[in-house]
Design a protein around this motif. Sequence first.
Motif, PDB file in Angstrom:
ATOM      1  N   ALA A 308       9.906  20.632-122.098  1.00  0.00           N
ATOM      2  CA  ALA A 308      10.641  21.594-122.920  1.00  0.00           C
ATOM      3  C   ALA A 308      10.073  23.000-122.733  1.00  0.00           C
ATOM      4  CB  ALA A 308      10.574  21.184-124.388  1.00  0.00           C
ATOM      5  N   GLU A 309       8.741  23.123-122.735  1.00  0.00           N
ATOM      6  CA  GLU A 309       8.119  24.429-122.524  1.00  0.00           C
ATOM      7  C   GLU A 309       8.438  24.955-121.125  1.00  0.00           C
ATOM      8  OE1 GLU A 309       3.617  26.410-122.434  1.00  0.00           O
ATOM      9  OE2 GLU A 309       3.948  24.407-123.281  1.00  0.00           O
ATOM     10  N   PHE A 310       8.416  24.054-120.157  1.00  0.00           N
ATOM     11  CA  PHE A 310       8.746  24.431-118.772  1.00  0.00           C
ATOM     12  C   PHE A 310      10.182  24.956-118.681  1.00  0.00           C
ATOM     13  CE2 PHE A 310      10.916  22.982-114.934  1.00  0.00           C
ATOM     14  CZ  PHE A 310      10.211  23.654-113.941  1.00  0.00           C
ATOM     15  N   ASN A 311      11.122  24.263-119.328  1.00  0.00           N
ATOM     16  CA  ASN A 311      12.528  24.680-119.274  1.00  0.00           C
ATOM     17  C   ASN A 311      12.741  26.047-119.912  1.00  0.00           C
ATOM     18  OD1 ASN A 311      13.449  22.400-117.921  1.00  0.00           O
ATOM     19  ND2 ASN A 311      13.747  21.241-119.820  1.00  0.00           N
ATOM     20  N   GLU A 312      12.012  26.334-120.979  1.00  0.00           N
ATOM     21  CA  GLU A 312      12.115  27.647-121.611  1.00  0.00           C
ATOM     22  C   GLU A 312      11.630  28.750-120.664  1.00  0.00           C
ATOM     23  OE1 GLU A 312      13.421  28.698-124.464  1.00  0.00           O
ATOM     24  OE2 GLU A 312      14.186  26.659-124.734  1.00  0.00           O
ATOM     25  N   GLN A 313      10.612  28.456-119.864  1.00  0.00           N
ATOM     26  CA  GLN A 313      10.117  29.448-118.913  1.00  0.00           C
ATOM     27  C   GLN A 313      11.101  29.647-117.761  1.00  0.00           C
ATOM     28  OE1 GLN A 313       6.393  27.429-118.067  1.00  0.00           O
ATOM     29  NE2 GLN A 313       5.226  28.950-119.254  1.00  0.00           N
ATOM     30  N   ALA A 314      11.748  28.564-117.334  1.00  0.00           N
ATOM     31  CA  ALA A 314      12.641  28.649-116.178  1.00  0.00           C
ATOM     32  C   ALA A 314      14.023  29.173-116.525  1.00  0.00           C
ATOM     33  CB  ALA A 314      12.777  27.270-115.528  1.00  0.00           C
ATOM     34  N   LYS A 315      14.443  29.049-117.779  1.00  0.00           N
ATOM     35  CA  LYS A 315      15.800  29.399-118.175  1.00  0.00           C
ATOM     36  C   LYS A 315      16.190  30.842-117.865  1.00  0.00           C
ATOM     37  CE  LYS A 315      18.902  29.107-122.162  1.00  0.00           C
ATOM     38  NZ  LYS A 315      19.010  28.727-123.617  1.00  0.00           N
ATOM     39  N   PRO A 316      15.311  31.856-118.126  1.00  0.00           N
ATOM     40  CA  PRO A 316      15.735  33.250-117.874  1.00  0.00           C
ATOM     41  C   PRO A 316      16.042  33.560-116.408  1.00  0.00           C
ATOM     42  CG  PRO A 316      13.816  33.192-119.320  1.00  0.00           C
ATOM     43  CD  PRO A 316      13.994  31.807-118.796  1.00  0.00           C
ATOM     44  N   GLN A 317      15.503  32.751-115.485  1.00  0.00           N
ATOM     45  CA  GLN A 317      15.719  33.047-114.070  1.00  0.00           C
ATOM     46  C   GLN A 317      16.970  32.375-113.505  1.00  0.00           C
ATOM     47  OE1 GLN A 317      13.955  35.351-112.796  1.00  0.00           O
ATOM     48  NE2 GLN A 317      12.535  35.436-114.532  1.00  0.00           N
ATOM     49  N   LYS A 318      17.591  31.502-114.288  1.00  0.00           N
ATOM     50  CA  LYS A 318      18.774  30.806-113.774  1.00  0.00           C
ATOM     51  C   LYS A 318      19.965  31.760-113.641  1.00  0.00           C
ATOM     52  CE  LYS A 318      17.636  26.187-115.513  1.00  0.00           C
ATOM     53  NZ  LYS A 318      18.061  25.065-116.384  1.00  0.00           N
ATOM     54  N   ARG A 319      20.124  32.641-114.624  1.00  0.00           N
ATOM     55  CA  ARG A 319      21.295  33.526-114.615  1.00  0.00           C
ATOM     56  C   ARG A 319      21.311  34.473-113.412  1.00  0.00           C
ATOM     57  NH1 ARG A 319      24.971  34.615-118.398  1.00  0.00           N
ATOM     58  NH2 ARG A 319      23.780  33.427-119.941  1.00  0.00           N
ATOM     59  N   PRO A 320      20.202  35.199-113.107  1.00  0.00           N
ATOM     60  CA  PRO A 320      20.241  36.066-111.922  1.00  0.00           C
ATOM     61  C   PRO A 320      20.437  35.296-110.615  1.00  0.00           C
ATOM     62  CG  PRO A 320      18.028  36.000-112.881  1.00  0.00           C
ATOM     63  CD  PRO A 320      18.947  35.367-113.866  1.00  0.00           C
ATOM     64  N   ILE A 321      19.868  34.097-110.535  1.00  0.00           N
ATOM     65  CA  ILE A 321      20.066  33.290-109.327  1.00  0.00           C
ATOM     66  C   ILE A 321      21.537  32.918-109.191  1.00  0.00           C
ATOM     67  CG2 ILE A 321      19.590  31.051-108.258  1.00  0.00           C
ATOM     68  CD1 ILE A 321      17.317  32.945-107.896  1.00  0.00           C
ATOM     69  N   GLU A 322      22.156  32.475-110.288  1.00  0.00           N
ATOM     70  CA  GLU A 322      23.578  32.112-110.249  1.00  0.00           C
ATOM     71  C   GLU A 322      24.460  33.320-109.983  1.00  0.00           C
ATOM     72  OE1 GLU A 322      24.206  30.281-113.982  1.00  0.00           O
ATOM     73  OE2 GLU A 322      23.224  28.379-113.440  1.00  0.00           O
ATOM     74  N   ALA A 323      23.978  34.520-110.360  1.00  0.00           N
ATOM     75  CA  ALA A 323      24.744  35.752-110.119  1.00  0.00           C
ATOM     76  C   ALA A 323      24.611  36.242-108.680  1.00  0.00           C
ATOM     77  CB  ALA A 323      24.277  36.845-111.080  1.00  0.00           C
ATOM     78  N   GLY A 324      23.806  35.569-107.849  1.00  0.00           N
ATOM     79  CA  GLY A 324      23.691  35.944-106.446  1.00  0.00           C
ATOM     80  C   GLY A 324      22.573  36.916-106.140  1.00  0.00           C
ATOM     81  N   LYS A 325      21.621  37.093-107.058  1.00  0.00           N
ATOM     82  CA  LYS A 325      20.533  38.035-106.837  1.00  0.00           C
ATOM     83  C   LYS A 325      19.315  37.314-106.259  1.00  0.00           C
ATOM     84  CE  LYS A 325      21.910  41.068-110.669  1.00  0.00           C
ATOM     85  NZ  LYS A 325      21.488  41.701-111.943  1.00  0.00           N
ATOM     86  N   VAL A 326      18.532  38.065-105.476  1.00  0.00           N
ATOM     87  CA  VAL A 326      17.262  37.552-104.961  1.00  0.00           C
ATOM     88  C   VAL A 326      16.176  37.967-105.940  1.00  0.00           C
ATOM     89  CG1 VAL A 326      15.607  37.628-103.069  1.00  0.00           C
ATOM     90  CG2 VAL A 326      18.058  37.691-102.578  1.00  0.00           C
ATOM     91  N   VAL A 327      15.539  36.987-106.581  1.00  0.00           N
ATOM     92  CA  VAL A 327      14.503  37.254-107.577  1.00  0.00           C
ATOM     93  C   VAL A 327      13.165  37.408-106.866  1.00  0.00           C
ATOM     94  CG1 VAL A 327      13.337  36.412-109.640  1.00  0.00           C
ATOM     95  CG2 VAL A 327      15.786  35.968-109.311  1.00  0.00           C
ATOM     96  N   GLU A 328      12.590  38.572-106.949  1.00  0.00           N
ATOM     97  CA  GLU A 328      11.299  38.826-106.310  1.00  0.00           C
ATOM     98  C   GLU A 328      10.197  38.032-107.022  1.00  0.00           C
ATOM     99  OE1 GLU A 328      10.895  40.452-103.591  1.00  0.00           O
ATOM    100  OE2 GLU A 328      12.988  41.158-103.435  1.00  0.00           O
ATOM    101  N   GLY A 329       9.350  37.382-106.220  1.00  0.00           N
ATOM    102  CA  GLY A 329       8.229  36.628-106.775  1.00  0.00           C
ATOM    103  C   GLY A 329       8.630  35.342-107.443  1.00  0.00           C
TER     104      GLY A 329
END
Length: 761
Positions: A308-329
């Motif tokens: 659950a803690e892991f999913n909370e950390q990963a959740k904010p990065q899902k939207r930019p990835i789905e929007a087609g952006k390259v997330v630095e780092g």
Amino acid sequence: MTKRNSRTGFVHLHWIQANVFYRQELTTQIERWGLQDAGFNYNIVAVFGSQSTGKSTLLNRLFGTTFGVMDETKRQQTTKGIWMCRGKDMNIMVMDVEGTDGRERGEDQDFERKSALFSLASSEVLIINLWEHQVGLYQGANMGLLKTVFEVNLGLFGKKAQDGTSGRTMLLFVIRDHIGTTPLANLQATLTADLQRIWESLSKPAELQDRQLSDYFDLAFTALPHKILAADRFETETRNLRGRFVDKTNPEYLFKPLYHKRIPADGVAFYMENIWEQVQTNKDLDLPTQQELLAQFRCDEISAGALAEFNEQAKPQKRPIEAGKVVEGLGGMMRSWRVMALERYDRDASRYHQGVYKRKRADLIASLDGTLSPLFLGQLKNLHKACLGSFKKDILDGLKGEEYNFADVVSKAKAKCETRFTEGAKESVVDDSAEGATEWNWEEELELLKEECRKDETKKMVNAIERNFKKQISEPVELALNKATPNMWDMVLKAFQETLDKAEAMYLNKATSFNCTEEENTLSIAALRRRAWQALRTKIDEQTSDSVFVGRLRAHFEERFRYDEQGVPRVWKPEDDIDGAFKKAKEQTLELIPLYSKIVPVDSSMAYTLPSDAASSTDSTMEDAFDFESSLVVFSETKALDLAAKFRKDADLAYVEAKRSTVSSVAQIPFWMYGVLVVLGWNEFMMVLFNPIYFMFLLIAGAGAYLVIQLGLAGPLLSITQTMAGEVQRQASQRLREHFSEPALAQAQAHRSQRRNGSPM
């Protein structure tokens, strides 16, 4: 220990103290039900599931039983132990099994496992009752308990099923409160996958290692709406499900012969007692120890918290990835999340049973990687798209200079693209160890990027050559088509072939400079030839469009009809042969239509044939192959007739104008008439000239006319005259209407006065 109902006669198999199975009570009850002499003409069904999921209510609806149901205002246990009843007006023995995961028993899970195993081994159809929201949950859907029961059942009764001495069992999953958002097919797929997964993880006896779930069980699935919120639909679907138990003609009839245990009805009590003894005495049975059960519970709990803690950390990065952006780092962040989750799990779970701890740790890693893998693949996809766009931009920027080497521009852009992708992909890898290497493979995506870059650079080169080809072919085609000579197509095809040879040589020269393969060269040249031919046809179509071609026919006709052989314009005279000249010019012009209608050179050696590979080749701008022979036709027969008709109208108009010019010249006034007019009007002219008054008026009128013309007042004077005339006409009309309306008005007034005074008219 037995409890009875006066109407239905329940038998309660209650595990207490000495763990006694009340065989005699069950035998007596079967006699009361009238099933003692039924032989094989009976069936046994049981229900299994979590507490308070409506199992007893479902059995009462399906089989007409009267099992006790829960008070909906209280959440408590209703069924304790195992209750049995005969279905109403049917030879069906129905077992209502105590619900699992009840708070009344708490951590005492031993009876749950034994009752579940007993009902699985003794019944033909086992109804597994669960809520829709429990699907996909491990404990909520009782998957942990089923795993234990399957494993024990395989050890106890697997050999009998293998020898064919015991029938198969139908597992009917009834999904309650199904609202329809998730289709039943998806829920079925999830449950089937879960069952298959736990079956593969069983500890099977050596002789049964190759046995599959389908060797012992058949799976069926159905869904029921909410009992309260959709009461009508619930009753309808329940009746449909009841039909599958009682109607033998139903294609989905559940009590099939292969599920029957082949035990006569009078021996059912002995058969069930034997099963209960095996379950109670743990013959060939290895149920999990309390230590393992505790470890499973705690490890699942710890794993869920870390996840659950892991999913909370990963959740904010899902939207930019789905929007087609390259997330630095992104790779560093994902590795950090993964390490933190495993460290938390290891810290709290490593104190428990090591086998359970390691197994649950592997499950946690799979869950973590299952969340990170889509992020990694999305990052690769976005990185691929960004690098390809940068590659195209670098090539376009490199080609903007006046002097450039195409190969050098492509080489630099390609190296930059591959370097950027490789660095970004390596940074995004979460685990490059042997254990997780298959999860984080990016080399295939790199090869795909290289292939797209190669295709893109070849496409750009072919497009540039095609644009140059169009520029070079434009003027020669226009000149040849404007001349309209018999060898017109020879000139067009010669210019086309020469320009195409230069284009192919240019391509091969550039392709060699950046190492194109033979296959790519073959495909690109084929595409270039086809696109070159289509470019030629486009130019020909421009020059032979309806308006342009009819104008060319008109110009050709007028050159021969309005001008003589020396190019001097003709002034038609009555004695000229207009009809002959018109006919000759028109026939010569109409001969041009067949000449233009098809690309056929006079010299057959100049004929061009598109190679078959070029005719059938396709690229991003061509959807499918085309018929080269049909492309040689410029005008169809119908269009040729239409163009000829349009030309004839213009030619006929020129002929009519020529005829009118001769008529106007014939209708001129003879010169001698002017002499007659002078002789006959001489006396009148002299009278005006020598009369002072007439002469003065003549001079004044002439001077006024001269001034009006010189000052440009003719138009305004005419306008004023017209306005005055109109105003005079309006005033005269108004006066006339007033004049003729006054007697009528006076007469009407007199009439009214007479009537007022009472005098007769």
